[in-house]
Design a protein around this motif. Structure first.
Motif, short mmCIF file in Angstrom:
data_model
loop_
_atom_site.label_atom_id
_atom_site.label_comp_id
_atom_site.label_asym_id
_atom_site.label_seq_id
_atom_site.Cartn_x
_atom_site.Cartn_y
_atom_site.Cartn_z
N GLU A 118 0.85 -1.22 -0.03
CA GLU A 118 0.02 -0.04 -0.25
C GLU A 118 0.87 1.28 0.01
O GLU A 118 1.82 1.32 0.63
N MET A 119 0.39 2.38 -0.64
CA MET A 119 1.18 3.54 -0.65
C MET A 119 0.06 4.52 0.07
O MET A 119 -0.50 5.32 -0.89
N ALA A 120 -0.20 4.71 1.00
CA ALA A 120 -1.30 5.55 1.82
C ALA A 120 -0.93 5.85 3.11
O ALA A 120 -0.21 5.19 3.76
N THR A 121 -1.52 7.01 3.34
CA THR A 121 -1.24 7.53 4.82
C THR A 121 -2.34 8.30 4.98
O THR A 121 -2.65 9.43 3.88
N ARG A 122 -3.09 8.52 6.18
CA ARG A 122 -4.36 9.37 6.16
C ARG A 122 -4.19 10.64 7.19
O ARG A 122 -5.10 11.17 7.33
N GLY A 123 -3.05 10.75 7.44
CA GLY A 123 -2.68 11.78 8.47
C GLY A 123 -1.71 11.88 9.50
O GLY A 123 -1.10 10.96 9.93
N VAL A 124 -1.73 12.88 10.21
CA VAL A 124 -0.45 13.10 11.38
C VAL A 124 -1.57 13.05 12.67
O VAL A 124 -2.84 13.67 12.59
N SER A 125 -0.74 13.32 13.74
CA SER A 125 -1.64 13.51 15.05
C SER A 125 -0.71 14.56 15.71
O SER A 125 0.41 15.00 15.50
N TYR A 126 -1.52 15.27 16.52
CA TYR A 126 -1.00 16.34 17.30
C TYR A 126 -1.18 16.16 19.00
O TYR A 126 -1.91 15.46 19.36
N ASP A 129 2.27 19.40 25.22
CA ASP A 129 2.87 18.82 26.60
C ASP A 129 2.33 19.80 27.57
O ASP A 129 2.83 20.83 27.74
N ALA A 130 1.49 19.12 28.78
CA ALA A 130 1.06 19.98 29.53
C ALA A 130 1.90 20.31 30.67
O ALA A 130 1.55 21.28 31.56
N GLN A 131 3.04 19.56 30.87
CA GLN A 131 4.01 19.86 31.72
C GLN A 131 5.15 20.73 31.40
O GLN A 131 6.24 20.85 32.11
N THR A 132 5.24 21.19 30.03
CA THR A 132 6.27 22.09 29.84
C THR A 132 5.92 23.47 29.29
O THR A 132 4.86 23.68 28.83
N CYS A 138 9.69 21.09 21.19
CA CYS A 138 8.89 19.96 21.15
C CYS A 138 7.97 20.12 22.35
O CYS A 138 7.30 19.11 22.73
N ALA A 139 7.54 21.14 22.66
CA ALA A 139 6.40 21.19 23.62
C ALA A 139 5.13 21.03 22.93
O ALA A 139 4.24 20.49 23.51
N GLU A 140 5.12 21.17 21.62
CA GLU A 140 3.89 20.70 20.66
C GLU A 140 4.52 19.70 19.70
O GLU A 140 5.50 20.15 18.96
N ARG A 141 4.02 18.80 19.52
CA ARG A 141 4.45 17.57 18.71
C ARG A 141 3.67 17.18 17.47
O ARG A 141 2.39 17.08 18.07
N ILE A 142 4.13 16.90 16.44
CA ILE A 142 3.58 16.21 15.41
C ILE A 142 4.01 14.81 15.43
O ILE A 142 5.09 14.64 15.38
N ASP A 155 8.75 18.63 15.93
CA ASP A 155 8.42 19.63 16.52
C ASP A 155 7.56 20.43 15.66
O ASP A 155 7.77 20.79 14.62
N ALA A 156 6.02 20.52 16.45
CA ALA A 156 5.04 21.52 15.58
C ALA A 156 5.41 22.78 15.15
O ALA A 156 4.93 23.30 14.05
#
Length: 655
Positions: A118-126, A129-132, A138-142, A155-156
């Motif tokens: 397969e050559m598919a991907t449906r997306g990323v996730s977000y 970090d509530a502790q940073t 990298c306090a916000e990550r993809i 790093d987002a």
């Protein structure tokens, strides 16, 4: 004065409400694909225009199977004023959400020489970090996974690797899964990880029908900060003769052979997360191989199931098998949807599961009890030597979204008398007793086919109307088993142009399959072959059903107007009372009135939109965004576009 004060009190919560963000594949972890935005309505949708477009430049260059397998299925995320999405080729993009201008790009350097199934991907996730402290690297990550089975954290804000995650920002997922044929690309990840607190939960996509002892379909969880594996869960138990008093008594006893050699049952569709209850909902696929189960006797728990696990520990909470002893490639392919259902005057926390069989199953989220009754019905038992089908299958009391009836010669359809007669002869020579007819040596008609019913695009939810919106396919396929010693002879004969062959090593049979079509390449059953259906879950009935798409871009000009095209992708609902969907084999993005199902807008686009749209509002303007890159297996127009539509600035309204 009193009236003004009371009005202000009513509006104060809205004035301080956080702006809507699309932070996960389905909008949020619940998988509803609903945007609570109402600037665009059935009244003004006709004024939509292209606000901006972006091109990735990714058309599969350097990949050997791009022509046969490449898709662009991603649904972008929105956080703040930035859109994030990825391509099947391993690139992630961050765009200015108002202008469509690139902010950064990350390249995972996917191995382009493997023969990916397969050559598919449906997306990323977000993840945030509530502790940073905000602004920390990298306090916000993809987080995203690749078709060569690696999990990344970047790093987002900058697109740079988060060095504290795994090894320099990545974790290899192909370890400890009984990897077969290492040089090939048959163990992949095609759906984004589910984020549950500080845990990322990941499944896998495993190349079908190669044999019995394929890779293990384990689901794994990783610490979002460190990349450390926290737990794993295998849908197929690996201890032979599991006792009845084991931690999961529903497993019962299984055969030694199944425990040691059966592979797959992998969870390749997107997952859903109930943050309040700490649960992650896993839709699992079929055990290997798909079309012969003689080497995996029993019902194959927990293949073809919906399973609830504790997100923190992987503990099994409950499960419901939706296909027993699968012989049809009826994976549970759609993301579960966590809805608040009106039932008997109360709100019930429910999980809705669409299936390739075109059925809708609805369960109580906490204990898995059906909210609409399920009946075990006897199904056809005519099988090849060595097969033992399960005697019954579960049927939901909700009406099916596609036909389950046998296909008979009188059902033949064609564009001409000659075409129709050819289909009639084909159907007469094949075996069909309706849904769940087992594969045969002569050839069995499978309807709906292994592509669905409902597939990975899943459904969308309108909470106000309690409507489940689903796009479905109703296409007939032919599946034929052949003795192993005939595989080479048939494959080399030249008599099976357009057929897909599979070796199914470890069984007495190989397999071939194909769309049941006429000499002109048109399905042999009448249209519509694709529909958009609204299910009223408050009352357990079909609210409306409409043909979706046309044969334009697939048929010659005189036949453009046939309604109801094959489709792949999913719908989006909005609080403005609209449904947006691409999905079809013609190159259009469409909008439908949610209440009536009437088509109220469509826009010609440069490539097939075999992806699910999303929506957001920024700068006082609501946007609808969709990836348009085509789909190799549907043979739609190829491209590399992300398209954003909005009302002209002079037409925007504040509801």
């Amino acid at each position: 004065m009193r009236l003004m004060l009371s009005t202000l009190l009513v509006w104060m919560p809205l004035l301080h409400a956080a702006p809507f963000e699309w932070t996960a594949y389905g909008g949020d972890g619940r998988g509803l694909r609903h945007a609570p935005l109402s600037q665009i309505t059935p009244r003004n949708v006709g004024n939509l225009e292209l606000a901006w477009s972006f091109r990735t430049g990714e058309l599969g260059q350097g990949f050997d199977r791009a022509k046969e397998a490449l898709t662009f299925e991603a649904t972008p995320l929105l956080t703040g004023d930035t859109l994030y999405f990825n391509t099947a080729t391993g690139k992630v993009f961050a765009l200015d959400a108002a202008k469509g201008i690139q902010r950064w790009q990350f390249d995972a350097q996917v191995d382009r020489k493997r023969d990916y199934s397969e050559m598919a991907t449906r997306g990323v996730s977000y993840w945030r970090d509530a502790q940073t402290t905000a602004g920390t690297a990298c306090a916000e990550r993809i987080l995203f996974a690749t078709i060569d089975a690696r999990l990344f954290a970047i790093d987002a804000k900058t697109g740079k690797r988060c060095a504290d995650f795994g090894t320099n920002g990545e974790v290899v997922l192909s370890k400890n899964v009984r990897l077969i044929e290492r040089q090939l690309g048959n163990y992949q990840v095609t759906s984004p990880p589910a984020i549950a607190g500080d845990v990322a939960v990941v499944g896998s996509a495993i190349g079908d029908n190669r044999g019995t002892d394929l890779e293990l379909g384990v689901v794994r969880a990783f610490d979002v900060r460190s990349g450390k594996e926290l737990w794993h869960w295998d849908p197929i138990p690996r201890t032979a003769k599991v006792p009845k008093d084991a931690a999961d008594p529903d497993f019962g006893e299984i055969e030694d052979q199944q425990a040691h050699w059966t592979g797959a049952a992998n969870a390749w569709a997107p997952f859903a997360v109930d943050a309040e209850r700490g649960l992650v909902f896993i839709p699992t696929g079929s055990a290997s191989p798909d079309f012969f189960g003689g080497e995996r006797p029993g019902d194959d728990h927990w293949a073809d199931s919906l399973v609830a696990l504790r997100a923190a520990t992987g503990e099994f909470v409950w499960g419901r098998q939706l296909v027993h002893h699968d012989l049809w490639d009826y994976d549970t392919a759609s993301q579960p949807m966590l809805v608040d259902l009106d039932q008997g005057g109360a709100k019930v926390a429910a999980v809705v599961q669409l299936t390739k069989t075109g059925q809708v199953f609805v369960f109580n989220r906490e204990d898995g009890e059906p909210l609409f009754p399920i009946e075990e019905r006897a199904v056809p038992q005519d099988v090849v030597a060595g097969e033992t089908p399960w005697p019954t299958q579960p049927f939901s009391s909700l009406p099916p979204l596609v036909s389950h009836a046998p296909v008979k010669p009188d059902d033949a359809w064609g564009l001409s008398f000659w075409d129709r007669n050819a289909c009639r002869a084909k159907i007469a020579a094949l075996h069909s007793e309706g849904i769940f007819t087992p594969p045969s040596l002569a050839g069995t008609i499978q309807r709906p086919g292994y592509a669905g019913g409902s597939n990975w695009g899943g459904g969308a939810w309108d909470p106000q109307r309690q409507l489940l919106i689903a796009n479905v396919m109703d296409l007939p396929f032919v599946v034929a088993l052949l003795p192993r010693d005939k595989l080479g002879e048939e494959y080399d004969s030249g008599n099976y142009k357009g057929w897909e062959f599979a070796r199914m090593t470890g069984t007495p049979y190989a397999m071939r399959r194909k769309l049941l079509d006429s000499p002109l390449g048109i399905p042999c059953t009448p249209p519509p072959w694709g529909k958009l259906v609204a299910v009223d879950l408050a009352h357990g009935r079909i609210a409306w059903s409409k043909a979706l798409g046309t044969t334009r871009d697939k048929a010659p000009w005189p036949f453009w107007s046939i309604e109801g095209a094959p489709n792949m992708g999913g719908p989006l609902t909005t609080a403005g009372g609209l449904i947006f969907i691409g999905a079809t084999t013609d190159n259009f993005l469409r909008a439908f009135d949610t209440a009536s199902g009437a088509e109220v807008w469509k826009m010609r686009i440069p490539a097939g939109a075999q992806a699910t749209p999303m929506s957001y509002e920024i700068g006082g303007r609501q946007y609808v965004v969709v990836a348009a890159g085509g789909h190799a297996k549907l043979d739609t127009t190829r491209g590399d576009y992300v398209l954003a539509f909005a009302l002209p600035a002079s037409h925007t309204e504040t509801p």
